[in-house]
Design an enzyme around this catalytic site. Structure first.
Site, mmCIF file in Angstrom:
data_model
loop_
_atom_site.group_PDB
_atom_site.id
_atom_site.type_symbol
_atom_site.label_atom_id
_atom_site.label_comp_id
_atom_site.label_asym_id
_atom_site.label_seq_id
_atom_site.Cartn_x
_atom_site.Cartn_y
_atom_site.Cartn_z
ATOM 1 N N HIS A 1 -2.021 -2.962 -7.284
ATOM 2 C CA HIS A 1 -0.848 -2.076 -7.246
ATOM 3 C C HIS A 1 -1.234 -0.753 -7.915
ATOM 4 O O HIS A 1 -0.478 -0.214 -8.716
ATOM 5 C CB HIS A 1 0.343 -2.717 -7.970
ATOM 6 C CG HIS A 1 1.001 -3.825 -7.226
ATOM 7 N ND1 HIS A 1 2.335 -3.849 -6.902
ATOM 8 C CD2 HIS A 1 0.484 -4.956 -6.697
ATOM 9 C CE1 HIS A 1 2.631 -4.956 -6.232
ATOM 10 N NE2 HIS A 1 1.521 -5.655 -6.106
ATOM 11 N N HIS B 1 5.000 -1.930 -0.402
ATOM 12 C CA HIS B 1 4.319 -2.873 -1.260
ATOM 13 C C HIS B 1 3.145 -2.178 -1.953
ATOM 14 O O HIS B 1 3.375 -1.433 -2.909
ATOM 15 C CB HIS B 1 3.914 -4.077 -0.404
ATOM 16 C CG HIS B 1 3.330 -5.211 -1.167
ATOM 17 N ND1 HIS B 1 3.160 -6.458 -0.621
ATOM 18 C CD2 HIS B 1 2.852 -5.280 -2.421
ATOM 19 C CE1 HIS B 1 2.606 -7.254 -1.542
ATOM 20 N NE2 HIS B 1 2.418 -6.556 -2.631
ATOM 21 N N TYR C 1 -27.495 9.556 3.301
ATOM 22 C CA TYR C 1 -26.918 9.479 1.965
ATOM 23 C C TYR C 1 -27.406 8.182 1.312
ATOM 24 O O TYR C 1 -27.463 7.145 1.972
ATOM 25 C CB TYR C 1 -25.386 9.480 2.043
ATOM 26 C CG TYR C 1 -24.727 9.461 0.695
ATOM 27 C CD1 TYR C 1 -24.378 10.650 0.048
ATOM 28 C CD2 TYR C 1 -24.497 8.262 0.037
ATOM 29 C CE1 TYR C 1 -23.790 10.642 -1.204
ATOM 30 C CE2 TYR C 1 -23.919 8.243 -1.223
ATOM 31 C CZ TYR C 1 -23.565 9.432 -1.839
ATOM 32 O OH TYR C 1 -22.993 9.419 -3.087
ATOM 33 N N HIS D 1 -6.642 -6.864 -3.626
ATOM 34 C CA HIS D 1 -5.263 -6.377 -3.629
ATOM 35 C C HIS D 1 -4.956 -5.833 -5.019
ATOM 36 O O HIS D 1 -5.246 -6.483 -6.021
ATOM 37 C CB HIS D 1 -4.308 -7.539 -3.299
ATOM 38 C CG HIS D 1 -2.862 -7.177 -3.442
ATOM 39 N ND1 HIS D 1 -2.300 -6.076 -2.843
ATOM 40 C CD2 HIS D 1 -1.848 -7.795 -4.115
ATOM 41 C CE1 HIS D 1 -1.002 -6.019 -3.135
ATOM 42 N NE2 HIS D 1 -0.707 -7.037 -3.914
ATOM 43 N N SER E 1 -0.578 -15.685 -5.808
ATOM 44 C CA SER E 1 0.506 -15.839 -4.829
ATOM 45 C C SER E 1 0.194 -15.103 -3.528
ATOM 46 O O SER E 1 0.808 -15.361 -2.500
ATOM 47 C CB SER E 1 1.824 -15.327 -5.428
ATOM 48 O OG SER E 1 1.679 -13.980 -5.822
ATOM 49 N N ASP E 2 -0.782 -14.203 -3.558
ATOM 50 C CA ASP E 2 -1.178 -13.481 -2.348
ATOM 51 C C ASP E 2 -2.217 -14.235 -1.524
ATOM 52 O O ASP E 2 -2.740 -13.701 -0.542
ATOM 53 C CB ASP E 2 -1.738 -12.094 -2.725
ATOM 54 C CG ASP E 2 -0.712 -11.247 -3.462
ATOM 55 O OD1 ASP E 2 0.345 -10.961 -2.865
ATOM 56 O OD2 ASP E 2 -0.948 -10.896 -4.626
ATOM 57 N N ASP F 1 -16.035 10.832 3.847
ATOM 58 C CA ASP F 1 -17.262 10.117 3.468
ATOM 59 C C ASP F 1 -17.069 8.605 3.613
ATOM 60 O O ASP F 1 -18.037 7.849 3.621
ATOM 61 C CB ASP F 1 -17.647 10.424 2.005
ATOM 62 C CG ASP F 1 -18.402 11.746 1.879
ATOM 63 O OD1 ASP F 1 -18.982 12.199 2.880
ATOM 64 O OD2 ASP F 1 -18.419 12.309 0.767
ATOM 65 N N GLY G 1 -1.316 -15.023 -12.123
ATOM 66 C CA GLY G 1 -0.683 -14.668 -13.402
ATOM 67 C C GLY G 1 -1.538 -14.812 -14.645
ATOM 68 O O GLY G 1 -1.027 -14.739 -15.761
#
Lengths: 233, 233, 233, 233
Positions: free
Chosen positions: B98, B172, B230, B96, B76-77, B121, B47
């Site tokens: 969103h 999620h 590449y 992680h 919290s993850d 790719d 947070g």
């Protein structure tokens, strides 16, 4: 500095966040901050661009919508804010914008379905869209009645304003609120983001199921429950 | 400077990339960096806004998810990251977010189809979307189980975590990983971009065919095969 | 400064325009500039971020795709550029990107219909999308064959490369070209913009008619005809 | 400073607003400002990028479209502006852009339906889209006829140019106007925003009803009626 300088400053800072978070075009949004002990709130003056605002330009209005202090007209949405403060003594700030995706849902006259944890982290229900008001109400004191439209849709959906801090007014646009200007503006940005994700979700999969109850409760509890463990203590 | 300063610095730099690449709103994302020899990882505190982060604010946690060093609560993850590091000793960073389009696909509960070379790719399969977890798992140690959800969907799809460095968790949001924070965050940005292109492709042509095998293999091999040509040697 | 410094500088400036115009993520695009008298072109080194490029880092390659000067590997798309320069001695710059909307059309394997004057100001036909190449061609010299894919689709559609300076390679992404790097990059930005407008047009009105011939000719002629009156003399 | 310096300066400032408000790519838009007493207007020179404009580069043209002062060619859309100024002596500024969402509606050949109060705050009707002009008119003096296309669609829809300050030209793009350059450009930005919201509304709910008359009138009256209470006195 007058006796209302504290709420004027918070309202000023809140209004400046709106363009910063891309929630408004030109002057299309307003933030107010209330002092419930004094029975007044500070609100953006009507039609003034954000970059011309000053702390002193904030208008002080009572909960009947009457101007108490200030040389400028308050936002035309002032009566809506006044009605809500009259009824909610635990809400200190209210925000109104015409943010793009939330307004598109309001124009669609549909609730925003709870599709994922991004939504559930903030509230456990679909975000309600109030139906357009009756012609009699519109012709009467329109902005005042908009406040009742918001109170009524929450009542009808059996939602508490502390659990659901955002509402769409059908054909119009969103209102959000919170314990401070920062929180109320945060809710406007959350709503815009959730509205965009819900729009995309239905475009990708018109049959996308809503989030199941166990996930709704889990995500809400971890942020807002008695044993919340999101954020710092 | 403590013994974990190196991973704290890399985690700090990785977290700062999230807002820079428009992958997060407010505090909605986290980057961790592991030191497998020490059995710990550094992760964003829960947070805290990105512009308030410091290297010292990164929290050091072991692979059971217990805090080893730091004054703040970890993301919290954290248990999700911990489970993945336990199982993948060749992964040094996990991300992680969103991010909007990837989250919309997760909410749609659909794999992202491999429609073009931009996707190929980076990986040779559809990007899998794990189904929502059972109610029992949600009520138990939710974030810990999210780690197993990721492990299980890869197993079910017969995908190796070195070949498929990104997964959607149904309802999620996405998780990505890689050999460094820069690579893991890069994968989050690739996923968001591929998710947007796949969304648009299906809107333009609902019957758009997937990329054929010869093209999938060619594009992947030229970037990742034994004779990759590449990038610089 | 070597004998190729002029084309290296123009290629360098052209490559820098790609992120400025939001046409690329990370390193996903390249600009080349040819000197037809010398039979060479300057092209972006492979996999190097735009903000790390220098004029000296541009690689000089001949029209067979062989490196003539430079310490870095040229873009993996170099053979595609080489084939096109071999066949078009009046084209001085070629651009390849994975810009979002143009790539979504390429993934959809559909030509971009000519819906309006924004499109007609630049070309008089639908923008063609080459079909995916055969498995044999892919397994052979893939990037070299991509050049022939572009030549073939123009031939098949009876389009001249001076009248149609942009093509989608099916399942892959766009290529554009022009008399200078600025013009070729301009064409990439035009294509992305036209691709977005065409996408929106079909979403709003799936039966939207194409532009009628009289308007196509008028808009093209006023910019490109013998009596052109757009721009300065 | 010449006798037209005042309108040249206002036209210059207005043109600079177009890229600032993301309404144009490259040189795809122009603003003019008229002096009805002198029977002339100042307009952007054709094909010159906004960052190369100077006050002195603005071209002075009469209401027949003939250049009165200036070394550069005026915008190729000059005859359209001239026709409108000839007919509207109470309009001081006209703006033409190819802004993305408004242009997509123009290409769709559909009026933009009035779905919400954001629209009603500015005008009480659907925003009309003029049908493509006849082949004869196109082959004649095309840009001059575009002016009549705009006059005709307003007449056909029984709309007054002071009540409806924006029109889509079918297959082409939008034109807006107003009492000053700031107001005319403001209208272009409003139109783009309303066009995007209307697009999203129909995607979310293809059966979304239009705004009801009572709300249309209320919102328009509060901003533009005899007892308007929006903005400052």
């Amino acid at each position: 500095m007058g006796k209302y300088s504290y709420i004027k400053e918070e309202a000023y800072e809140g209004n400046l966040l709106l363009p910063k978070l891309n929630l408004v075009l030109f002057t299309w949004g307003n933030v107010s901050v209330a002092d419930h002990k004094e029975g007044v709130f500070a609100i953006k003056p009507s039609g003034v661009p954000y970059d011309k605002l000053t702390i002193e330009s904030m208008v002080i209005v009572d909960f009947e919508g009457e101007v108490i202090e200030g040389n400028l007209r308050p936002s035309s949405d002032t009566p809506t804010h006044a009605v809500l403060y009259q009824h909610w003594n635990d809400v200190n700030s209210i925000v109104h914008t015409h943010s793009t995706y939330a307004t598109a849902w309001a124009q669609s006259q549909l609730d925003i379905p709870i599709f994922g944890t991004t939504h559930a982290d903030h509230t456990t229900s679909d975000i309600p869209c109030a139906p357009p008001m009756s012609d009699e109400m519109i012709k009467g004191d329109y902005e005042y009645q908009t406040g009742f439209q918001i109170l009524n849709i929450l009542k009808e959906k059996k939602l508490n304003h502390k659990e659901m801090e955002m509402v769409l007014v059908g054909n119009h646009a969103p209102f959000t609120w919170g314990e401070s200007a920062i929180k109320a503006v945060y809710n406007s940005a959350v709503l815009e983001n959730v509205a965009k994700m819900a729009y995309l979700t239905r475009q990708i999969n018109p049959k996308a199921p809503k989030l199941k109850d166990a996930l709704i409760n889990k995500h809400y509890e971890r942020k807002h429950g008695a044993n919340a463990y999101y954020g710092q203590k």
